[in-house]
Design a protein around this motif. Structure first.
Motif, PDB file in Angstrom:
ATOM      1  N   PHE A 169     -19.904 -15.314  24.425  1.00 23.47           N
ATOM      2  CA  PHE A 169     -19.950 -15.918  25.760  1.00 23.47           C
ATOM      3  C   PHE A 169     -19.689 -14.908  26.882  1.00 23.47           C
ATOM      4  O   PHE A 169     -19.552 -15.294  28.029  1.00 23.47           O
ATOM      5  CB  PHE A 169     -18.938 -17.065  25.846  1.00 23.47           C
ATOM      6  N   ASN A 170     -19.626 -13.633  26.518  1.00 26.53           N
ATOM      7  CA  ASN A 170     -19.461 -12.576  27.517  1.00 26.53           C
ATOM      8  C   ASN A 170     -20.742 -11.770  27.624  1.00 26.53           C
ATOM      9  O   ASN A 170     -21.129 -11.090  26.658  1.00 26.53           O
ATOM     10  CB  ASN A 170     -18.303 -11.640  27.143  1.00 26.53           C
ATOM     11  N   LEU A 171     -21.383 -11.848  28.776  1.00 23.39           N
ATOM     12  CA  LEU A 171     -22.626 -11.107  29.007  1.00 23.39           C
ATOM     13  C   LEU A 171     -22.292  -9.803  29.723  1.00 23.39           C
ATOM     14  O   LEU A 171     -21.650  -9.807  30.767  1.00 23.39           O
ATOM     15  CB  LEU A 171     -23.578 -11.947  29.866  1.00 23.39           C
ATOM     16  N   LYS A 172     -22.754  -8.701  29.151  1.00 19.49           N
ATOM     17  CA  LYS A 172     -22.466  -7.387  29.735  1.00 19.49           C
ATOM     18  C   LYS A 172     -23.440  -7.083  30.871  1.00 19.49           C
ATOM     19  O   LYS A 172     -24.325  -6.241  30.745  1.00 19.49           O
ATOM     20  CB  LYS A 172     -22.540  -6.301  28.661  1.00 19.49           C
ATOM     21  N   GLY A 173     -23.283  -7.807  31.952  1.00 23.69           N
ATOM     22  CA  GLY A 173     -24.170  -7.625  33.096  1.00 23.69           C
ATOM     23  C   GLY A 173     -23.742  -8.511  34.245  1.00 23.69           C
ATOM     24  O   GLY A 173     -22.859  -9.364  34.095  1.00 23.69           O
ATOM     25  N   ILE A 174     -24.390  -8.326  35.391  1.00 15.82           N
ATOM     26  CA  ILE A 174     -24.078  -9.160  36.566  1.00 15.82           C
ATOM     27  C   ILE A 174     -25.163 -10.212  36.780  1.00 15.82           C
ATOM     28  O   ILE A 174     -25.001 -11.110  37.604  1.00 15.82           O
ATOM     29  CB  ILE A 174     -23.903  -8.303  37.834  1.00 15.82           C
ATOM     30  N   ILE A 175     -26.277 -10.075  36.060  1.00 16.02           N
ATOM     31  CA  ILE A 175     -27.352 -11.075  36.077  1.00 16.02           C
ATOM     32  C   ILE A 175     -27.810 -11.321  34.651  1.00 16.02           C
ATOM     33  O   ILE A 175     -27.517 -10.536  33.742  1.00 16.02           O
ATOM     34  CB  ILE A 175     -28.555 -10.613  36.941  1.00 16.02           C
ATOM     35  N   CYS A 176     -28.555 -12.393  34.457  1.00 13.19           N
ATOM     36  CA  CYS A 176     -29.055 -12.729  33.122  1.00 13.19           C
ATOM     37  C   CYS A 176     -30.364 -11.988  32.862  1.00 13.19           C
ATOM     38  O   CYS A 176     -31.422 -12.395  33.351  1.00 13.19           O
ATOM     39  CB  CYS A 176     -29.263 -14.240  33.002  1.00 13.19           C
ATOM     40  N   ASN A 177     -30.258 -10.893  32.103  1.00 23.11           N
ATOM     41  CA  ASN A 177     -31.450 -10.127  31.757  1.00 23.11           C
ATOM     42  C   ASN A 177     -31.650 -10.121  30.240  1.00 23.11           C
ATOM     43  O   ASN A 177     -31.216 -11.055  29.563  1.00 23.11           O
ATOM     44  CB  ASN A 177     -31.360  -8.702  32.325  1.00 23.11           C
ATOM     45  N   SER A 178     -32.263  -9.086  29.698  1.00 17.29           N
ATOM     46  CA  SER A 178     -32.612  -9.060  28.274  1.00 17.29           C
ATOM     47  C   SER A 178     -31.404  -9.148  27.343  1.00 17.29           C
ATOM     48  O   SER A 178     -31.528  -9.579  26.198  1.00 17.29           O
ATOM     49  CB  SER A 178     -33.401  -7.782  27.957  1.00 17.29           C
ATOM     50  N   THR A 179     -30.222  -8.761  27.822  1.00 13.66           N
ATOM     51  CA  THR A 179     -29.025  -8.775  26.972  1.00 13.66           C
ATOM     52  C   THR A 179     -28.561 -10.194  26.623  1.00 13.66           C
ATOM     53  O   THR A 179     -27.684 -10.353  25.779  1.00 13.66           O
ATOM     54  CB  THR A 179     -27.869  -8.009  27.649  1.00 13.66           C
ATOM     55  N   VAL A 180     -29.144 -11.207  27.257  1.00 13.91           N
ATOM     56  CA  VAL A 180     -28.825 -12.607  26.914  1.00 13.91           C
ATOM     57  C   VAL A 180     -29.080 -12.867  25.432  1.00 13.91           C
ATOM     58  O   VAL A 180     -28.346 -13.619  24.777  1.00 13.91           O
ATOM     59  CB  VAL A 180     -29.665 -13.591  27.772  1.00 13.91           C
ATOM     60  N   GLN A 181     -30.111 -12.231  24.880  1.00 15.49           N
ATOM     61  CA  GLN A 181     -30.481 -12.452  23.483  1.00 15.49           C
ATOM     62  C   GLN A 181     -29.377 -12.036  22.514  1.00 15.49           C
ATOM     63  O   GLN A 181     -29.324 -12.507  21.381  1.00 15.49           O
ATOM     64  CB  GLN A 181     -31.781 -11.692  23.152  1.00 15.49           C
ATOM     65  N   LYS A 182     -28.494 -11.143  22.956  1.00 16.84           N
ATOM     66  CA  LYS A 182     -27.397 -10.683  22.091  1.00 16.84           C
ATOM     67  C   LYS A 182     -26.265 -11.706  21.968  1.00 16.84           C
ATOM     68  O   LYS A 182     -25.358 -11.534  21.171  1.00 16.84           O
ATOM     69  CB  LYS A 182     -26.834  -9.364  22.633  1.00 16.84           C
TER      70      LYS A 182
END
Length: 306
Positions: A169-182
């Motif tokens: 539930f922690n996204l390494k970013g400030i927006i929802c980009n390709s890393t959402v898939q992780k």
């Protein structure tokens, strides 16, 4: 994490010292947002109001400006709210929607640049056939294709991902980009293959097509007069600068998911801000300064006011 009414929330963990610099971040990004909206909208209005600019090349430039406004309007309001919030969170559904807008408009950008390259190719390499090839209907079809095709392509993984279970539930970013898939518990191999297919059709193919058209233009210009070479450089150079800038930023975003390397948080933030700040401001500056007719109309507009 789950919130009220079983809404799943994701923490945007890409901010750097947001508690300390929240107001500085907010002022900088708000200023950038206002500049993006004003600069892009000004060029769109200039193209719309002046009949001598109602040509395919300028129509595609206006479409790029509209793309930048839509892109920024989908990202900036949430970003500005996050800077002033105690917790930087986003619901799973809102994250997927932001992800959809982000990638559909990015892919549209490449297709619009490809359409502009084709327009320049026909104009310079086949000038006598230009009026018959680049008709109003052709331009309309290219614009519809540039916006509709990526939207359809990107909607597939968004719909599939909507029902997937989150394990992180922690996204390494400030927006929802390709890393959402992780964030998902199970990574779909089929979805990865589909993503690569979209990457090829919506990004790699347009870039290769643009390079091919500009190589052809260079060959024709080399054999032509100095006047033709000057005109080609005047209209093609801005397109190439925008393409190089956008391709470099896009390459980083793709590599972010494909490579397992953990970039430092500061690097991630810097690159994200490059995409959000630099490119939407870069387009109006390049086209405003380098395109002779647009530059002339801008000077008239601001000189009158002064």
């Amino acid at each position: 994490m789950a919130g009220e009414y079983n809404v799943t929330y994701i923490t945007l963990d890409g901010h750097v010292e947001v508690q300390r610099y929240r107001y500085l971040y907010f002022v900088i990004m708000l200023t950038a947002y206002v500049l993006i909206i004003c600069s892009n909208s000004t060029i769109v209005c200039i193209i719309a109001l002046h009949r001598n600019l109602h040509e395919p090349m300028y129509v595609f430039i206006a479409a790029l400006m509209v793309n930048s406004v839509l892109f920024s309007s989908a990202i900036y309001p949430k970003l500005l709210m996050d800077f002033l919030s105690e917790k930087q969170i986003i619901s799973h559904s809102a994250c997927l929607f932001q992800w959809f807008i982000y990638y559909s408009l990015c892919c549209s950008e490449f297709l619009l640049l490809a359409a502009m390259a084709y327009d320049r190719y026909v104009s310079i390499c086949k000038p006598l056939q230009y009026p018959n090839i680049m008709r109003k209907r052709t331009v309309q079809m290219l614009l519809i294709l540039a916006w509709l095709l990526p939207a359809c392509q990107v909607s597939v993984p968004m719909i599939v991902s909507a029902n997937k279970k989150l394990c992180h539930f922690n996204l390494k970013g400030i927006i929802c980009n390709s890393t959402v898939q992780k964030l998902y518990c199970v990574t779909s191999r089929l979805l990865n293959i589909y993503g690569l297919a979209v990457l090829v059709t919506a990004v790699i193919c347009p870039v290769l097509f643009i390079l091919f058209t500009y190589i052809r233009i260079v060959i024709v210009c080399y054999r032509s007069s100095q006047e033709v070479r000057r005109k080609a450089a005047q209209t093609c150079l801005p397109h190439l600068l925008v393409l190089i800038n956008f391709t470099c930023l896009g390459a980083y975003d793709v590599l972010l998911l494909r490579l397992e390397t953990d970039f430092p948080k500061t690097v991630r933030l810097t690159m994200s801000l490059q995409i959000l700040l630099f490119h939407p401001l870069f387009n109006p500056i390049i086209y405003g300064l380098k395109m002779k007719e647009i530059n002339r109309q801008l000077k008239r507009l601001f000189c009158k006011r002064v």
